[in-house]
Design an enzyme around this catalytic site. Structure first.
Site, PDB file in Angstrom:
ATOM      1  N   ALA A  78      -7.008   4.163  -5.323  1.00  0.00           N
ATOM      2  CA  ALA A  78      -6.920   2.709  -5.186  1.00  0.00           C
ATOM      3  C   ALA A  78      -7.012   2.277  -3.728  1.00  0.00           C
ATOM      4  O   ALA A  78      -7.576   1.221  -3.421  1.00  0.00           O
ATOM      5  CB  ALA A  78      -5.616   2.210  -5.806  1.00  0.00           C
ATOM      6  N   ASP A  79      -6.453   3.079  -2.817  1.00  0.00           N
ATOM      7  CA  ASP A  79      -6.517   2.726  -1.399  1.00  0.00           C
ATOM      8  C   ASP A  79      -7.952   2.786  -0.887  1.00  0.00           C
ATOM      9  O   ASP A  79      -8.357   1.971  -0.040  1.00  0.00           O
ATOM     10  CB  ASP A  79      -5.614   3.630  -0.571  1.00  0.00           C
ATOM     11  CG  ASP A  79      -5.921   5.120  -0.746  1.00  0.00           C
ATOM     12  OD1 ASP A  79      -6.474   5.501  -1.793  1.00  0.00           O
ATOM     13  OD2 ASP A  79      -5.593   5.895   0.175  1.00  0.00           O
ATOM     14  N   THR A  83      -2.305  10.740   5.135  1.00  0.00           N
ATOM     15  CA  THR A  83      -1.940  12.100   4.727  1.00  0.00           C
ATOM     16  C   THR A  83      -3.196  12.953   4.631  1.00  0.00           C
ATOM     17  O   THR A  83      -3.221  14.110   5.039  1.00  0.00           O
ATOM     18  CB  THR A  83      -1.202  12.070   3.385  1.00  0.00           C
ATOM     19  OG1 THR A  83      -0.051  11.225   3.505  1.00  0.00           O
ATOM     20  CG2 THR A  83      -0.777  13.458   2.981  1.00  0.00           C
ATOM     21  N   ASP A 134       0.861  -1.187   0.000  1.00  0.00           N
ATOM     22  CA  ASP A 134       0.000   0.000   0.000  1.00  0.00           C
ATOM     23  C   ASP A 134       0.894   1.232   0.000  1.00  0.00           C
ATOM     24  O   ASP A 134       1.484   1.577   1.028  1.00  0.00           O
ATOM     25  CB  ASP A 134      -0.917  -0.024   1.229  1.00  0.00           C
ATOM     26  CG  ASP A 134      -1.650   1.296   1.446  1.00  0.00           C
ATOM     27  OD1 ASP A 134      -1.857   2.030   0.461  1.00  0.00           O
ATOM     28  OD2 ASP A 134      -2.016   1.577   2.613  1.00  0.00           O
ATOM     29  N   VAL A 135       1.011   1.889  -1.149  1.00  0.00           N
ATOM     30  CA  VAL A 135       1.896   3.042  -1.296  1.00  0.00           C
ATOM     31  C   VAL A 135       1.100   4.318  -1.045  1.00  0.00           C
ATOM     32  O   VAL A 135       0.231   4.691  -1.848  1.00  0.00           O
ATOM     33  CB  VAL A 135       2.529   3.082  -2.697  1.00  0.00           C
ATOM     34  CG1 VAL A 135       3.487   4.278  -2.800  1.00  0.00           C
ATOM     35  CG2 VAL A 135       3.253   1.785  -2.993  1.00  0.00           C
ATOM     36  N   GLY A 136       1.386   4.986   0.052  1.00  0.00           N
ATOM     37  CA  GLY A 136       0.761   6.255   0.355  1.00  0.00           C
ATOM     38  C   GLY A 136       1.697   7.404   0.061  1.00  0.00           C
ATOM     39  O   GLY A 136       2.884   7.214  -0.219  1.00  0.00           O
ATOM     40  N   THR A 162       2.857   9.570   2.134  1.00  0.00           N
ATOM     41  CA  THR A 162       3.832   9.755   3.205  1.00  0.00           C
ATOM     42  C   THR A 162       4.497   8.446   3.605  1.00  0.00           C
ATOM     43  O   THR A 162       5.711   8.397   3.804  1.00  0.00           O
ATOM     44  CB  THR A 162       3.154  10.361   4.448  1.00  0.00           C
ATOM     45  OG1 THR A 162       2.493  11.579   4.073  1.00  0.00           O
ATOM     46  CG2 THR A 162       4.181  10.669   5.525  1.00  0.00           C
TER      47      THR A 162
END
Length: 262
Positions: free
Chosen positions: A117-118, A141, A6-8, A10
Site C-alpha cells: 500500500a505504501d 526498512t 503510514d504504518v511501516g 519499523t
C-alpha cells in the site's frame, strides 16, 4: 482535517492535513503537523487512541478536529486495530489503500494485490506532483524502487534491504563491530572502523541507488527520480540520480487517495 497514517514495519508516520489550505509546497501542501513514531504491533485500540490523542494535543488539535482518516499499512495486525480505533473513537470508517479502493492508478503487476500500500501511495503522489515517467526511491526498512509510466501506470520496481536492516545484520554477525552513528565520514576511504562502516553504508547505498536508477532509465528512458522515507536526507545528497526529495510523499499519496474516494 484529514489524518493520514503510514504504518511501516519499523516506524509509523502520522500527518494532519487541512484540505482547504494551499500553504506549503510539493507533498507538504496543507500539512499542519506530522510525527514519526515507533511501530508497536501489539497496540490495542485503546492504546492507539491514547497515543494518537497525545500527539494531536501537541499540535493543539483533538479528535473533534479530525473529519477523515486515510491509512496505508504493511502490518496487517496493526491495521485491524487502527480500523477498530477509528470506528470507536471517531465514529466512521477510514479510507484504507487496499483492493477495491479507488487510487486512479492502473497497477501493471502480475498480481496487483501483492503491491504494498505504501508503494501505491508513493506512486500516486509522485505522478500527481511530477508526472511521468517517474522513479520513487523509498528509504525505509526496505529500499523500495517504484517505477511509474508516462501515462500514470505503476510498472513495478525493485525491493532491497534497507540501510538499518543491513547494518543490524552486519553488527549481529560480526562480533568485533559495534553500532555507529549514520553520518557522512571524512573520506570515502575510512581511516577507522567507524568511518569504514559509515562509508560502506552511506556511499555504498548511494552507489546502489544510482546503479538501480541507471538500469531503470535504460529501460524507460528519461525519468524524474524522487527520494522519500526516513533516511532519504542522508543518501540523496550523496547520490547523483535523485532529482527531488519529498519526505512526506507517502502522506501526500494518502491525501490524494482519500479525496478520490469521497
Amino acid at each position: 482535517m484529514l489524518l493520514a497514517i503510514d504504518v511501516g514495519n519499523t516506524q509509523t508516520v502520522l500527518g494532519v492535513y487541512d484540505l482547504n489550505s494551499t500553504q506549503g509546497s510539493g507533498a507538504s501542501v496543507g500539512l499542519v503537523d506530522h510525527w514519526r513514531l515507533s511501530t508497536v504491533v501489539d497496540r490495542t485500540p485503546d492504546e492507539l487512541s491514547v497515543e494518537l490523542g497525545s500527539v494531536l494535543h501537541m499540535a493543539g488539535l483533538s479528535f473533534a478536529d479530525i473529519t477523515g482518516v486515510s491509512i496505508c499499512s504493511g502490518v496487517p495486525s496493526l491495521l485491524l486495530q487502527l480500523r477498530t480505533m477509528v470506528a470507536q473513537r471517531l465514529g466512521f470508517e477510514p479510507i484504507v489503500i487496499e483492493p477495491g479502493v479507488r487510487t486512479g492508478m492502473p497497477i501493471n503487476y502480475s498480481n496487483p494485490k501483492e503491491v504494498g500500500a505504501d508503494r501505491i501511495a508513493n506512486s500516486v503522489a509522485a505522478y500527481e506532483l511530477y508526472g511521468g515517467p517517474t522513479v520513487v526511491v523509498d528509504f525505509g526498512t526496505g529500499n523500495n524502487f517504484d517505477v511509474i509510466s508516462d501515462d500514470g501506470a505503476f510498472l513495478g520496481g525493485a525491493i532491497a534491504p534497507g540501510i538499518e536492516v543491513s547494518l543490524q545484520a552486519l553488527f549481529g554477525r560480526a562480533a568485533a563491530l559495534g553500532a555507529v552513528p549514520l553520518v557522512e565520514p571524512r573520506n570515502v576511504i575510512g581511516k577507522t572502523t567507524t568511518e569504514s562502516i559509515q562509508s560502506g553504508a552511506l556511499y555504498g547505498f548511494a552507489a546502489m541507488v544510482d546503479g538501480m536508477n541507471a538500469r531503470f532509465l535504460k529501460e524507460i528512458g528519461e525519468a524524474t527520480v524522487i527520494a522519500t522515507g526516513g533516511l532519504a536526507h542522508l543518501i540523496a545528497p550523496l547520490a547523483t540520480t535523485i532529482d527531488h526529495v519529498e519526505p512526506f510523499l507517502t502522506l501526500h499519496g494518502l491525501r490524494i487517495v482519500y479525496t478520490r474516494n469521497q
